[in-house]
Scaffold this motif. Structure first.
Motif: not given
Length: 331
Positions: A216-244
């Protein structure tokens, strides 16, 4: 009614557009005080949202957001913060008044009126954590509120430089780049929440927000253009870190983080912070509140980016009955 006579009442949903305008204008206003954000946070915490407004004539000049709850022993109590939301609290209109005496008098009229209203509500306990931009808490001290101080870190995005980072932080970023870790945006809640669950399982506790509330928070951030999720993945595509990351018209904020249990030797979270600072800078944001200042483990990471330490104040009151109960419990 005299122009100098402030009056206070709870706001209704009809008033929320006026409240949101005040939030946008006020130095203390942030995305955390917006009516949409507050409504989701109230639902997430099983609380009743109460926004109190202070008016001069019909002009809304200040206010305070509260989450009311009830305990079967002590009765009704209220707080101003919640999961991933370290402060909301009191806000006051922006003023261009240059005469200090007049400026403080007008501020005191508003804050005194809000304080008196809250005291008359007779909460068993009331705890309000305020924005770092609420620097003057004297109106509360004069009415016998207790004061606490907490801290956060700011990064000046107009001046920040990789060269100012600590040697360890720069080494971690270089290591992440050498290992071909990939920074990017991510728009699905599923993998973020899975990572969050794994992290909190190691602490033997649930995440502060469940998956539905995060969505629900993420939907509001996207609707209002007030937030994004940033990620870092390794070379195989595995998710290592994710941050709103979220932002408003004043600054950006580090909001909700998830890290892989295997992240420690990769430099992933360092790369994520650094690349995010670069992106926020390109957006034209002037500063970012990175939090991370109230526990030794967090400060060790955050200080490597050469931030500025900023205090923020909490004010609280307990009823006589609750004070006596605590005194009895502590012997």
């Amino acid at each position: 009614m005299s122009r100098n006579a402030a009056w206070v009442r709870p706001l209704t949903q009809v008033d929320y557009p006026q409240w949101d305008s005040l939030v946008e204008e006020s130095p203390q206003g942030s995305i955390f005080s917006s009516s949409r954000y507050l409504a989701i946070l109230a639902e997430a915490t099983g609380s009743r949202l109460k926004i109190i407004g202070c008016f001069l004539d019909e002009d809304l000049i200040g206010g305070c957001s509260l989450f009311e709850r009830r305990n079967h022993i002590i009765g009704k109590y209220a707080v101003s913060k919640g999961p991933d939301t370290p402060f909301c609290g009191f806000i006051y209109k922006k003023t261009d008044e240059i005469k200090i005496r007049k400026k403080e008098m007008e501020y005191n009229v508003c804050l005194n009126a809000l304080s008196e209203y809250i005291i008359k509500e007779k909460y068993a306990s009331i705890s309000i954590s305020n924005s770092p931009n609420l620097v003057d808490i004297r109106p509360f001290l004069r009415q016998d509120w207790e004061c606490t101080v907490a801290y956060t870190y700011y990064i000046n995005l107009e001046q920040f430089s990789y060269e100012d980072f600590s040697s360890n932080t720069k080494e971690q970023i270089r290591q992440a780049i050498n290992e071909d870790l990939q920074f990017g945006n991510h728009f699905s809640i599923d993998s973020h929440y899975q990572l969050l669950m794994e992290e909190f399982e190691q602490r033997n506790s649930p995440p502060p927000l469940n998956k539905l509330m995060l969505q629900k928070f993420f939907d509001i951030f996207q609707l209002t253009g007030s937030g994004e999720m940033k990620t870092v993945r390794d070379s195989s595509g595995e998710l290592l870190a994710s941050y709103f990351w979220v932002w408003d018209n004043k600054r950006a904020y580090a909001w909700n983080a998830a890290h892989s249990p295997d992240i420690h030797d990769t430099g992933a979270k360092y790369l994520l912070m650094y690349r995010t600072f670069e992106e926020l800078q390109k957006r034209g944001l002037k500063e970012v509140n990175i939090m991370h200042a109230n526990t030794p483990q967090s400060t060790g990471f955050a200080t490597g980016f050469n931030p500025v330490l900023v205090p923020y104040y909490g004010v609280s009151r307990d009823s006589l009955i609750l004070t006596l109960l605590r005194h009895f419990k502590n012997g």
